[in-house]
Motif scaffolding. Sequence first.
Motif: not given
Lengths: 339, 339
Positions: B79-82, B112-114, B245-246, B267-269
Amino acid sequence: MIRLTLTEAGEFAESILRRHGFSEAYVRAIAATVVAGERDGCASHGLYRLLGCIATLKAGKVIADAEPELVDQAPGLVRVDAHGGFSQLAFQAGLPLLCEKARSQGIAALAINRCVHFSALWVEMEAIAEAGLAGLACNPTQAYVAPAGGSRPLFGTNPLAFGWPRSDALPFIFDFATSAVARGEIELHRRAGKAIPEGWGVDGEGRSCTDPATVLDEGAMLPFGGHKGSALSAMIELLAGVLIGDLTSAESLAFDAGSKALPYHGELIIALDPQRFLGADTERHLARAETLFSAIEAQGARLPSQRRYSARAISLAEGVQIPRALYEDLKGLLEAGRG
Amino acid sequence: MIRLTLTEAGEFAESILRRHGFSEAYVRAIAATVVAGERDGCASHGLYRLLGCIATLKAGKVIADAEPELVDQAPGLVRVDAHGGFSQLAFQAGLPLLCEKARSQGIAALAINRCVHFSALWVEMEAIAEAGLAGLACNPTQAYVAPAGGSRPLFGTNPLAFGWPRSDALPFIFDFATSAVARGEIELHRRAGKAIPEGWGVDGEGRSCTDPATVLDEGAMLPFGGHKGSALSAMIELLAGVLIGDLTSAESLAFDAGSKALPYHGELIIALDPQRFLGADTERHLARAETLFSAIEAQGARLPSQRRYSARAISLAEGVQIPRALYEDLKGLLEAGRG
């Protein structure tokens, strides 16, 4: 029409399969699949499919007692070699480990190899959703569909299915062919002497064609949605053919060699665990999915499985009805297999 | 038209982003994205997008120096919180661990979140394919599209992309919106006073509508491919909105609150490793993918990225051309940011 309770339909299906020599595990699994199809109003995946199952067995194209072999291939990857049996037992064999891996890894894949396949994918997506997981599944079939812009059969009707778990409702599930329509739909138009709509197929030169015979005999079916559907169909050849080391639709058709048996190929299933993605916030986020579903229904649009679930509710109360001619054909199978 | 070498285009883009206060990492990453779009003939994802980037910054809707935060959430899940920055740095931050996990687990996912998002997904699929992996990516956008059978905006244009590695060619990649067309295409018809074709949108009652203004202001855009495209779009809301969760597209539009900034969502990859699926047989099976690609091209159909790759070849040799008006607008941004 002949009316059968679901129990009667199941016992009838089991007796036919048993008579023809399927092992007891296949008898139960195949019967459950075709009764589920009949129950949900999907006649093409219902008791009718028993005719294809028995014909495929007689053609020597399916193993009646194949033992699926489970391989724990990687932390996120389960493989089941169906050894030429129908896909149902392979899926059953792989499902528990797939779910376990999805729960521990967050995402996991199940590759089913060397299976004979006729099950609608929604049956499998329902099992995954009932385990609280989201699922994706796809498989090649046999080459009847041209890529967008092409003229010759290369892709299968390549179904793509998705399932999403719901705690207070039947799961959100879709399962569609990436062809514009089912091949059987074009066959029906041929038999009825009716033209097919634009967009279903092309002739041998790749020109839009409304003659069902030309599409089936000289041209090709078309994917749904133009180049987008075509791209999805290519993706399914790659993921559920090449990536899992199994046949593409062109290879599956060549393998069939004109026997018209049910298709032999592989299948890819991906499971994702909302709990592993969302942790303590899972319930709150799953409630947002319900908000989405409500917003779809509030504007008069249908959820993808709504028609199927409505048919199910009726079948659970009233049983199913099948055409007398089909019933007689199936009874014929029961007699033919006797002794 | 103004002609720029790719180096000049990159330096021009970087200077604009730098002037407006983006941190050096974003300057380079955003410039690379818009130059890649321009280079590949995707003007809508080219230098033109810098106008939106700067407008979004001025509206306070993106953080110019956000530090992406990497979380190793599960064996198969990154998970990456942008933290409100553009998606590019978040993707860069997550890619190495995503690839490592895909290689060890067989399959892995990056959430990828936010992030503020405007990048075409093919840029990311290309990075994954270059790492020898197959990839899938999708994201919600903002609610402009009605579900099939509906009448009101609920889904985004929700792109879906797929990448497949090729050893002797540029990767097989598709990247399409699940709407029938891009919103900008309908805007162009409105400006030109032209009717849009059937199938692009509906009026406020859900009736098929060919008036672009009615579709944009009172009705909704439609998904591609009828109920099948609609189902895919719902899946993207679930997987790349709820599951990670976005925000869903409806929530993202509400968050924007009329600012018309570039959209904020997740985004989901998903990455899959052919080596982990196929082991020693990898090369032999990947050759079968090449057979499929050859069969597509042999019948005159195009591979999904062929047009883009052709444009790339020309741009690499001759540079890119952008309209003078756009060039002047961008130069204006450079001046406006000075001092």
